[in-house]
Design a protein around this motif. Structure first.
Motif, mmCIF file in Angstrom:
data_model
loop_
_atom_site.group_PDB
_atom_site.id
_atom_site.type_symbol
_atom_site.label_atom_id
_atom_site.label_comp_id
_atom_site.label_asym_id
_atom_site.label_seq_id
_atom_site.Cartn_x
_atom_site.Cartn_y
_atom_site.Cartn_z
ATOM 1 N N TYR A 102 0.838 -1.197 0.000
ATOM 2 C CA TYR A 102 0.000 0.000 0.000
ATOM 3 C C TYR A 102 0.873 1.246 0.000
ATOM 4 O O TYR A 102 1.785 1.369 0.825
ATOM 5 C CB TYR A 102 -0.887 0.041 1.256
ATOM 6 C CG TYR A 102 -1.820 -1.133 1.419
ATOM 7 C CD1 TYR A 102 -3.170 -1.029 1.112
ATOM 8 C CD2 TYR A 102 -1.336 -2.345 1.892
ATOM 9 C CE1 TYR A 102 -4.027 -2.111 1.271
ATOM 10 C CE2 TYR A 102 -2.189 -3.435 2.052
ATOM 11 C CZ TYR A 102 -3.521 -3.316 1.744
ATOM 12 O OH TYR A 102 -4.372 -4.390 1.895
ATOM 13 N N ASP A 106 -3.015 4.707 -1.036
ATOM 14 C CA ASP A 106 -3.818 3.493 -0.866
ATOM 15 C C ASP A 106 -4.386 3.398 0.544
ATOM 16 O O ASP A 106 -5.549 3.014 0.735
ATOM 17 C CB ASP A 106 -2.974 2.241 -1.142
ATOM 18 C CG ASP A 106 -2.605 2.070 -2.611
ATOM 19 O OD1 ASP A 106 -3.336 2.596 -3.471
ATOM 20 O OD2 ASP A 106 -1.594 1.408 -2.883
ATOM 21 N N THR A 109 -7.223 5.805 0.843
ATOM 22 C CA THR A 109 -8.417 5.304 0.151
ATOM 23 C C THR A 109 -9.093 4.223 0.966
ATOM 24 O O THR A 109 -10.326 4.223 1.144
ATOM 25 C CB THR A 109 -8.027 4.742 -1.234
ATOM 26 O OG1 THR A 109 -7.481 5.791 -2.031
ATOM 27 C CG2 THR A 109 -9.234 4.146 -1.938
ATOM 28 N N TRP A 110 -8.283 3.274 1.453
ATOM 29 C CA TRP A 110 -8.815 2.173 2.260
ATOM 30 C C TRP A 110 -9.525 2.711 3.506
ATOM 31 O O TRP A 110 -10.624 2.266 3.846
ATOM 32 C CB TRP A 110 -7.654 1.266 2.643
ATOM 33 C CG TRP A 110 -8.005 -0.021 3.321
ATOM 34 C CD1 TRP A 110 -9.248 -0.588 3.467
ATOM 35 C CD2 TRP A 110 -7.086 -0.931 3.942
ATOM 36 N NE1 TRP A 110 -9.156 -1.773 4.141
ATOM 37 C CE2 TRP A 110 -7.858 -2.006 4.446
ATOM 38 C CE3 TRP A 110 -5.706 -0.916 4.122
ATOM 39 C CZ2 TRP A 110 -7.250 -3.080 5.125
ATOM 40 C CZ3 TRP A 110 -5.115 -1.982 4.785
ATOM 41 C CH2 TRP A 110 -5.882 -3.059 5.275
ATOM 42 N N SER A 111 -8.922 3.674 4.154
ATOM 43 C CA SER A 111 -9.522 4.261 5.355
ATOM 44 C C SER A 111 -10.865 4.893 5.032
ATOM 45 O O SER A 111 -11.838 4.744 5.786
ATOM 46 C CB SER A 111 -8.580 5.308 5.962
ATOM 47 O OG SER A 111 -7.348 4.729 6.318
ATOM 48 N N THR A 139 -5.308 -8.407 7.047
ATOM 49 C CA THR A 139 -5.755 -7.028 6.808
ATOM 50 C C THR A 139 -6.929 -6.590 7.675
ATOM 51 O O THR A 139 -7.215 -5.400 7.774
ATOM 52 C CB THR A 139 -6.150 -6.835 5.329
ATOM 53 O OG1 THR A 139 -7.128 -7.827 4.983
ATOM 54 C CG2 THR A 139 -4.943 -6.946 4.416
ATOM 55 N N GLY A 143 -7.390 -2.647 8.890
ATOM 56 C CA GLY A 143 -8.352 -2.042 7.966
ATOM 57 C C GLY A 143 -9.527 -1.433 8.700
ATOM 58 O O GLY A 143 -9.909 -0.274 8.465
ATOM 59 N N GLY A 235 -14.539 -8.257 1.940
ATOM 60 C CA GLY A 235 -13.258 -7.757 1.467
ATOM 61 C C GLY A 235 -12.289 -8.907 1.336
ATOM 62 O O GLY A 235 -12.559 -10.020 1.793
ATOM 63 N N MET A 240 -7.972 -5.231 -1.358
ATOM 64 C CA MET A 240 -7.745 -4.096 -0.467
ATOM 65 C C MET A 240 -7.705 -4.552 0.982
ATOM 66 O O MET A 240 -6.855 -4.141 1.759
ATOM 67 C CB MET A 240 -8.860 -3.046 -0.626
ATOM 68 C CG MET A 240 -8.664 -1.796 0.231
ATOM 69 S SD MET A 240 -9.997 -0.585 0.041
ATOM 70 C CE MET A 240 -11.323 -1.362 0.965
ATOM 71 N N THR A 287 -9.289 -3.513 -9.685
ATOM 72 C CA THR A 287 -9.060 -2.312 -8.872
ATOM 73 C C THR A 287 -8.694 -1.164 -9.804
ATOM 74 O O THR A 287 -7.859 -1.314 -10.684
ATOM 75 C CB THR A 287 -7.915 -2.534 -7.867
ATOM 76 O OG1 THR A 287 -6.690 -2.696 -8.574
ATOM 77 C CG2 THR A 287 -8.149 -3.771 -7.014
ATOM 78 N N LYS A 290 -5.991 1.648 -7.022
ATOM 79 C CA LYS A 290 -4.852 1.208 -6.222
ATOM 80 C C LYS A 290 -3.535 1.535 -6.909
ATOM 81 O O LYS A 290 -3.410 1.416 -8.129
ATOM 82 C CB LYS A 290 -4.923 -0.307 -5.969
ATOM 83 C CG LYS A 290 -5.841 -0.680 -4.830
ATOM 84 C CD LYS A 290 -5.774 -2.152 -4.510
ATOM 85 C CE LYS A 290 -4.500 -2.486 -3.762
ATOM 86 N NZ LYS A 290 -4.494 -3.893 -3.302
#
Length: 433
Positions: A102, A106, A109-111, A139, A143, A235, A240, A287, A290
């Protein structure tokens, strides 16, 4: 409520235009930076310029977990390591771990997508989120943690294990949202009951459960025992981590997949051809934002269907239905396709049966056999043998009637099947192929 109303409610034409723009960029990027993709595109006679519409995506080759293992550890990274701020990996129990990287973008974005997911599930800034997903290379824990902080909620990073302490913390800290695997939540309920603790007296109101398939019947069991609204989240580390898709609290009918970051497809797992909306097949995800390790047409092996029908919550993103299993852990017993979650749905609907089971598949005299080990509650197990025999026969009959397969049901004492703080082990396949 929405975390990012503009993007969560984008009109379909605007959403698809954004997808195409981002798809064209990511295809160019992987072709230029990832030798695997350059080779696979070249072999298929394709160039990035061939992506003129979203329909063109299905002309491109798939990416598989084996491709990721073959490229271990960093072969599929599209960003240099000096730009990668975090590395996660799968457990590697069935081969080399799949490694994902990441960039800072990234992580951001994930957050945001996890914050979106929490809010879609009904969580808000004032919540205390009890995060019992595992921290580490998995993850799930981090995450959910970063998403909770992005939401502005208070997060308790308790991870898995030490269940009695978990329950004490939920009581003392006033946890309002629980995140963990569905099977672990039921184990918590067992432990609380044994300690004389009533979940109705806790402040929990929402449970966000994922990382393993679970049935609608199991949802009912969890909601009754933990006194909360149970929400399904989806997920996978390769794409991700948690927060790729989630149910909304308003409908709880399918999981909104965040299409401004992922393009979903449903394919026939045997032919690889795209299936019409509503048909059951394997979920494939591309994706489109990413940076660390973008994936083109990644075969998740998860079996579901997709709908683009409007949702009462107002989100315009497609919904995938609850995962009913995986194309690579689907059991074929005497020619019948069976998913563990189908058997779970039957078991949970039978009075006196606990939602803990183990399927043992074997082959005797060239014929497949299925043995279903299932826990029964204390009252039933201490009853006379005739009652237990009748219950075994009922389980066998229900499975035969619903799924068309013959099995042997073995009733076991409460709390004798192995528990898991992560993904539950549901199947032991002893057959030699």
């Amino acid at each position: 409520m929405y975390f990012n109303e503009e993007f969560e409610t984008l009109p379909r034409p605007a959403l698809e235009a954004l997808q195409l723009k981002r798809l064209q960029v990511v295809v160019e990027r992987v072709y230029a930076n990832v030798p695997f993709y350059k080779d696979s595109f070249d072999k298929a006679g394709l160039k990035p310029a061939d992506v003129r519409s979203l329909e063109d995506l299905q002309r491109f080759p798939f990416t598989t977990k084996q491709n990721m293992r073959d490229s271990y550890p960093y072969g599929l990274f599209a960003a240099p390591l000096e730009e990668v701020v975090r590395i996660h990996a799968s457990s590697g129990t069935t081969g080399k771990p799949t490694v994902v990287g990441y960039t800072q973008k990234d992580i951001e974005t994930w957050s945001e997508l996890m914050a979106r997911s929490f809010m879609a599930a009904g969580a808000h800034r004032g919540d205390i989120i009890h995060n019992a997903y595992g921290y580490g290379l998995f993850t799930g824990g981090l995450g959910a943690h970063y998403g909770a902080e992005r939401l502005g909620a208070s997060v308790i990073p308790i991870s898995g294990g030490n269940t009695k302490r978990q329950i004490m913390i939920m009581q003392d800290f006033g946890s309002t949202v629980l995140t963990c695997t569905p099977s672990y939540s039921l184990f918590m309920a067992e432990e609380a009951s044994a300690a004389g603790i009533d979940f109705k007296k806790l402040k929990l109101r929402i449970g966000i459960f994922g990382a393993e398939p679970w049935s609608e019947a199991m949802r009912g069991e969890i909601e009754a025992k933990l006194n909360l609204s149970a929400i399904d989240i989806y997920g996978l580390s390769e794409i991700m981590g948690p927060g790729v898709a989630i149910e909304c609290i308003e409908a709880k009918k399918g999981l909104h997949i965040w299409e401004d970051h992922f393009i979903p497809e449903i394919i026939d797992p045997a032919t690889g051809l795209r299936l019409p909306d509503g048909e059951l097949g394997e979920l494939v995800i591309t994706t489109i934002t990413k940076q660390g390790i973008p994936l083109i047409r990644y075969r998740t092996r998860d079996i579901t269907s997709i709908t683009y029908e409007p949702c009462v919550c107002g989100r315009t993103h497609a919904r995938i239905n609850r995962m009913c299993g995986r194309s690579d852990d689907m059991l074929i017993i005497r020619g019948v396709n069976v998913f563990p979650s189908q058997i779970e749905s039957i078991l949970v609907g039978i009075e006196g049966v606990e939602p803990h089971y183990l399927l043992i598949v074997d082959r005797k005299d060239n014929l497949d056999t299925l043995e279903v080990h299932v826990e029964v509650d204390e009252g039933i197990f201490s009853d006379e043998i005739k009652i237990l025999q009748l219950l075994s026969k009922r389980i066998e009959k229900e499975i035969k009637d619903v799924l068309g397969i013959t099995c042997t049901a073995k009733l076991v004492e409460p709390k004798t099947l192995q528990r898991s703080e992560g993904k539950a082990t549901r199947v032991i396949d002893k057959r030699k192929f």
